[in-house]
Design an enzyme around this catalytic site. Structure first.
Site, PDB file in Angstrom:
ATOM      1  CB  THR A 195      -0.925  -0.046   1.340  1.00  0.00           C
ATOM      2  OG1 THR A 195      -1.819   1.267   1.102  1.00  0.00           O
ATOM      3  CG2 THR A 195      -0.185  -0.175   2.464  1.00  0.00           C
ATOM      4  NE  ARG A 196       0.359   6.125  -4.195  1.00  0.00           N
ATOM      5  CZ  ARG A 196      -0.683   6.552  -4.860  1.00  0.00           C
ATOM      6  NH1 ARG A 196      -1.570   5.386  -5.023  1.00  0.00           N
ATOM      7  NH2 ARG A 196      -1.095   7.819  -5.003  1.00  0.00           N
ATOM      8  CG  ASN A 197      -3.371   5.344  -0.645  1.00  0.00           C
ATOM      9  OD1 ASN A 197      -2.919   6.495  -0.823  1.00  0.00           O
ATOM     10  ND2 ASN A 197      -3.877   4.717  -1.673  1.00  0.00           N
TER      11      ASN A 197
END
Ligand code: PPS
Length: 569
Positions: A195-197
């Site tokens: 994930t990058r969130n």
């Protein structure tokens, strides 16, 4: 599966030399290349085995194979070109077989690259093949066109050290360390999640389901390398991840940070992520809806279909040494008060979703975020980083001719805000800055630009730390004003106020006697007389001091700030 083998069964690559002292001495005479944030991430993963079987930057034949067919010369799948991009000037100093020293931004030597190939990049072809589009509205393509250097280098790396981090050290594992950790814990089946969130409830649902379905432990493996503008900074995200670990069954889940620089290449990137996760010791990898997709084009058209990534990875699943777990979007069904896969919902049910944009809007306005959407701890963290507008920092940037009244208004605004209290306010008047920060500068375009950039830097810092900066330079050039607007808007508010008092009136006032001197030729390059002033095209406010008293002007500014939500009068 926990043996130290790479994604394709070889030994996991370790590119660090045993004794760096000799190499470090040799590096002193080599041409030096300062690695960008993205390049540093690539070098780290090349050195630590995260990019195994790659052991260095690709030569042209390898690059071509990867770009055109997603395969390395030995036939193995590898979807992402990994090359070192350098400037034309730097390329003049190298030749085939020569060695260059790769240093980080602080000048610390990281590795030596022995060049075996270099060539001029075809960014357009790369964009078409890797991203499936040449539109600069795609963030990855924009990076390729605007921030990637024109010459590509390929060659072997000898690493001195891995980049040094001071944050979240206990969460930073190399592939080797992570595999050992899994072994130590007895985790023989591990499903990885990228994930990058910040993670909200829907992410928790997907990951918890996946771990349960494949009967594996869970690795939350967020990317914390160079991210794209507008992403939530990794410090905030990691605090969010840490706070939700407790929502998983005890001792089932682990958090580790991946220093990867994402490309946002959707399907190809998903394949790449899977290979990297196998190198990190995962047996399974989750691919959800719109994996690694960039924000859509301006007209709302997405660059990839929501399940394109799953399709591409499925196509190659037999070649991968990691098993892919695909999930449809999870949505909250109001009637059921639970999340279920969108594919299992019926048309009479109310599906609730909250977009990232809507979440940002609510945080900015200090509005409620529904409980079904996220966890209180995550929202608390996000609110700390994204306070409502009236708690955010902002810069009021006055611009106009000398004698237009900028300083008077800036001082009056400063006093009014201080009178209200509760905020820290800094006045960066043109003359004050010239005296303290820019005393060596004159009034050429070059010097004026440096002066405004310095003001911009200080104002950005003040704004970032939730203060109020009031700037009042002439700032005659549009491009410089625009550049600092962009810089400041990344961290808070920017309110440009054009003090539009005409040249005639300024000249009549001539409080400091400068206009007479300029007309007499005693002062050169004087704005409005012998130097240009570019009128702002779209300031937040235009104020004419000829028709209003300073107090009235300040009221107008305060009302504008209130209207924009930056202050509460
Ligand atoms: S700039 O262009 O934004 O860097 O200028 P700034 O830092 O605001 O400095 C402007 C003040 O310097 C005095 N001054 C001159 N102004 C314009 N052109 C020339 N050549 C010049 N020489 C000296 C002038 O007093 C400006 O102050 P203000 O408050 O604007 O009148």
């Amino acid at each position: 599966m926990n043996k130290l083998i790479d994604a394709y069964g070889g030994k996991l690559h370790n590119g660090l030399v045993a004794d760096p002292t000799v190499l470090q001495r040799q590096m002193l005479t080599m041409p030096q290349w300062t690695l960008s944030q993205r390049q540093l991430c690539d070098v780290e993963l090349l050195l630590n085995g995260g990019f195994s079987p790659l052991t260095g930057f690709m030569d042209q034949a390898t690059y071509d194979g990867v770009v055109n067919t997603m395969r390395l010369p030995n036939g193995l799948l590898w979807p992402m070109p990994i090359v070192l991009d350098v400037s034309e000037d730097f390329a003049e100093s190298i030749s085939q077989g020569s060695q260059i020293s790769l240093i980080d931004e602080e000048g610390l030597p990281i590795a030596v690259l022995t060049i075996n190939d270099y060539w001029r990049a075809d960014h357009q072809h790369e964009a078409e093949q890797v991203y499936g589009t040449t539109s600069k509205e795609h963030r990855g393509v924009q990076y390729l066109y605007d921030k990637t250097n024109p010459v590509y280098l390929g060659g072997e790396l000898q690493g001195l050290r891995l980049p040094i981090y001071h944050d979240f050290r206990q969460l930073r594992f190399t592939p080797d360390e992570l595999r050992r950790e899994f072994q130590h814990l007895g985790w023989y089946k591990v499903v990885g999640f990228q994930t990058r969130n910040p993670m909200h409830r829907a992410y928790h649902e997907v990951t918890a389901h996946a771990a349960k379905d494949v009967e594996a432990n869970l690795l939350i493996h967020p990317v914390v390398g160079a991210t794209m503008n507008g992403d939530v900074d990794h410090y905030t995200r990691v605090r969010c991840y840490k706070s939700i670990i407790k929502y998983y069954p005890e001792q089932s889940t682990m958090l580790s940070l991946l220093p990867l620089a994402m490309r946002m290449a959707g399907p190809r990137e998903a394949l790449w992520h899977a290979i990297i996760r196998q190198n990190y010791g995962c047996s399974h990898f989750i691919i959800g809806r719109d994996h690694a997709g960039p924000s859509p084009a301006k007209d709302g058209t997405p660059f990839y279909g929501p399940y394109d990534a799953q399709e591409l990875v499925n196509q190659y699943r037999n070649e991968l040494g990691i098993q892919i777990v695909t999930y449809p979007e999870m949505v909250y069904v109001e009637e059921k008060a639970e999340y279920i896969p969108v594919t299992e919902t019926t048309s009479d049910q109310h599906l609730l979703r909250l977009s990232g944009t809507e979440l940002r809007r609510r945080l900015k306005a200090g509005l409620d975020v529904p409980k079904w959407f996220s966890y209180p701890e995550v929202i608390t963290e996000l609110r700390r980083t994204f306070p409502p507008r009236y708690q955010q920092g902002f810069t009021v940037f006055f611009t106009g001719l000398s004698g237009a009244g900028k300083s008077t208004l800036a001082k009056a605004l400063y006093s009014k805000l201080m009178e209200t209290g509760g905020r820290s306010v800094t006045l960066l008047d043109g003359d004050i800055v010239r005296h303290n920060l820019s005393s060596e500068l004159g009034f050429s375009k070059h010097d004026r630009d440096i002066n405004i950039q310095r003001i911009g830097f200080v104002a950005t810092e003040i704004t970032k730390h939730h203060g109020i900066a009031i700037c009042a330079p002439i700032a005659p050039y549009h491009s410089t004003r625009h550049a600092i607007r962009e810089q400041i808007q990344e961290v808070g508010g920017f309110i440009e106020i054009y003090v539009s008092t005409s040249l005639e009136v300024c000249e009549q006032r001539d409080r400091k006697g400068l206009y007479s001197k300029a007309r007499a030729g005693i002062i050169k390059d004087f704005t409005g007389v012998s130097d240009p002033y570019e009128v702002p095209e779209a300031p937040e406010l235009e104020i004419d001091t000829q028709t209003k008293l300073p107090d009235e002007c300040v009221q107008e500014i305060l009302l504008k700030l209130e209207h924009l939500g930056y202050i509460r009068v």
